[in-house]
Write a protein that holds these residues in place. Structure first.
Motif, PDB file in Angstrom:
ATOM      1  N   THR A  72      -1.599 -19.087   8.074  1.00 51.26           N
ATOM      2  CA  THR A  72      -2.174 -19.054   6.730  1.00 51.26           C
ATOM      3  C   THR A  72      -3.322 -18.049   6.744  1.00 51.26           C
ATOM      4  OG1 THR A  72      -3.612 -20.933   7.245  1.00 51.26           O
ATOM      5  CG2 THR A  72      -1.530 -21.415   6.131  1.00 51.26           C
ATOM      6  N   LEU A  73      -3.515 -17.424   5.615  1.00 46.47           N
ATOM      7  CA  LEU A  73      -4.486 -16.345   5.470  1.00 46.47           C
ATOM      8  C   LEU A  73      -5.805 -16.863   4.922  1.00 46.47           C
ATOM      9  CD1 LEU A  73      -4.941 -13.227   5.541  1.00 46.47           C
ATOM     10  CD2 LEU A  73      -4.028 -13.180   3.210  1.00 46.47           C
ATOM     11  N   GLY A  74      -6.895 -16.428   5.527  1.00 43.88           N
ATOM     12  CA  GLY A  74      -8.227 -16.703   4.997  1.00 43.88           C
ATOM     13  C   GLY A  74      -8.644 -15.584   4.061  1.00 43.88           C
ATOM     14  N   PRO A  75      -9.926 -15.538   3.698  1.00 42.38           N
ATOM     15  CA  PRO A  75     -10.409 -14.484   2.801  1.00 42.38           C
ATOM     16  C   PRO A  75     -10.231 -13.093   3.406  1.00 42.38           C
ATOM     17  CG  PRO A  75     -12.055 -16.216   3.084  1.00 42.38           C
ATOM     18  CD  PRO A  75     -10.970 -16.486   4.071  1.00 42.38           C
ATOM     19  N   VAL A  76      -9.908 -12.141   2.544  1.00 43.01           N
ATOM     20  CA  VAL A  76      -9.732 -10.750   2.962  1.00 43.01           C
ATOM     21  C   VAL A  76     -10.906  -9.941   2.437  1.00 43.01           C
ATOM     22  CG1 VAL A  76      -8.256  -8.703   2.811  1.00 43.01           C
ATOM     23  CG2 VAL A  76      -7.221 -10.988   2.940  1.00 43.01           C
ATOM     24  N   ASP A  77     -11.573  -9.232   3.347  1.00 44.66           N
ATOM     25  CA  ASP A  77     -12.670  -8.333   3.004  1.00 44.66           C
ATOM     26  C   ASP A  77     -12.163  -6.924   3.281  1.00 44.66           C
ATOM     27  OD1 ASP A  77     -15.190  -7.329   2.373  1.00 44.66           O
ATOM     28  OD2 ASP A  77     -15.961  -7.630   4.399  1.00 44.66           O
ATOM     29  N   ALA A  78     -12.262  -6.023   2.299  1.00 45.98           N
ATOM     30  CA  ALA A  78     -11.636  -4.716   2.456  1.00 45.98           C
ATOM     31  C   ALA A  78     -12.494  -3.592   1.889  1.00 45.98           C
ATOM     32  CB  ALA A  78     -10.278  -4.728   1.751  1.00 45.98           C
ATOM     33  N   HIS A  79     -12.353  -2.445   2.512  1.00 39.54           N
ATOM     34  CA  HIS A  79     -12.918  -1.206   1.971  1.00 39.54           C
ATOM     35  C   HIS A  79     -12.129  -0.032   2.538  1.00 39.54           C
ATOM     36  CE1 HIS A  79     -14.979   0.014   5.698  1.00 39.54           C
ATOM     37  NE2 HIS A  79     -15.301  -1.257   5.838  1.00 39.54           N
ATOM     38  N   HIS A  80     -12.135   1.074   1.817  1.00 34.71           N
ATOM     39  CA  HIS A  80     -11.387   2.265   2.188  1.00 34.71           C
ATOM     40  C   HIS A  80      -9.941   1.890   2.537  1.00 34.71           C
ATOM     41  CE1 HIS A  80     -15.583   3.507   2.542  1.00 34.71           C
ATOM     42  NE2 HIS A  80     -15.129   4.694   2.157  1.00 34.71           N
ATOM     43  N   ASP A  81      -9.542   2.061   3.781  1.00 29.88           N
ATOM     44  CA  ASP A  81      -8.176   1.719   4.198  1.00 29.88           C
ATOM     45  C   ASP A  81      -8.180   0.601   5.243  1.00 29.88           C
ATOM     46  OD1 ASP A  81      -9.306   3.134   6.288  1.00 29.88           O
ATOM     47  OD2 ASP A  81      -7.584   4.450   6.602  1.00 29.88           O
TER      48      ASP A  81
END
Length: 125
Positions: A72-81
């Motif tokens: 199961t997936l937790g929170p996703v933090d993203a920037h650029h690629d």
């Protein structure tokens, strides 16, 4: 070339875990081919592999080691690629046995170029 956004990376992280949860070998391989670039890489404390065939084999081996468990997936933090996220592995609806943290790097075409994994909690540790 695909525009890489936070939404794109969220969806890519979701598809990445869908690959890990797919237990039918043919369907899993199809997902690997769709989600990963041809020379994609995966590195964690237990493995370092390159290429779709090796990634597929690694996932199959993990499924054999942990039958009946799901990611199961937790929170996703993203920037650029780049996306970072936690994940859990355990029986559906139960306390996870394994907890990890991955960093996913997207390729310019919006697929996975590489994943770097860390294990935060493992059985017996």
């Amino acid at each position: 070339m695909t525009e890489i956004t936070a939404t794109t990376l969220q969806q890519l992280a979701e598809r990445y875990l869908a690959v890990w949860n797919e237990t039918d070998p043919a369907a899993r391989r199809k997902l690997v081919d769709e989600v990963w670039v041809e020379d994609g890489s995966y590195t964690d404390p237990l493995a370092a592999v390159t290429g779709r065939e090796a990634i597929d084999a690694l996932i199959g081996a993990a499924q054999a080691q942990f039958p009946g468990l799901e990611f199961t997936l937790g929170p996703v933090d993203a920037h650029h690629d780049i996306a970072r996220f936690t994940w859990n592995l355990g029986p559906a609806g139960a306390e996870p046995m394994v907890i990890g943290f991955d960093v996913l790097v997207a390729s310019p075409d919006g697929r996975i170029g590489s994943v770097y994994g860390f294990l935060d909690r493992v059985p017996g540790a």
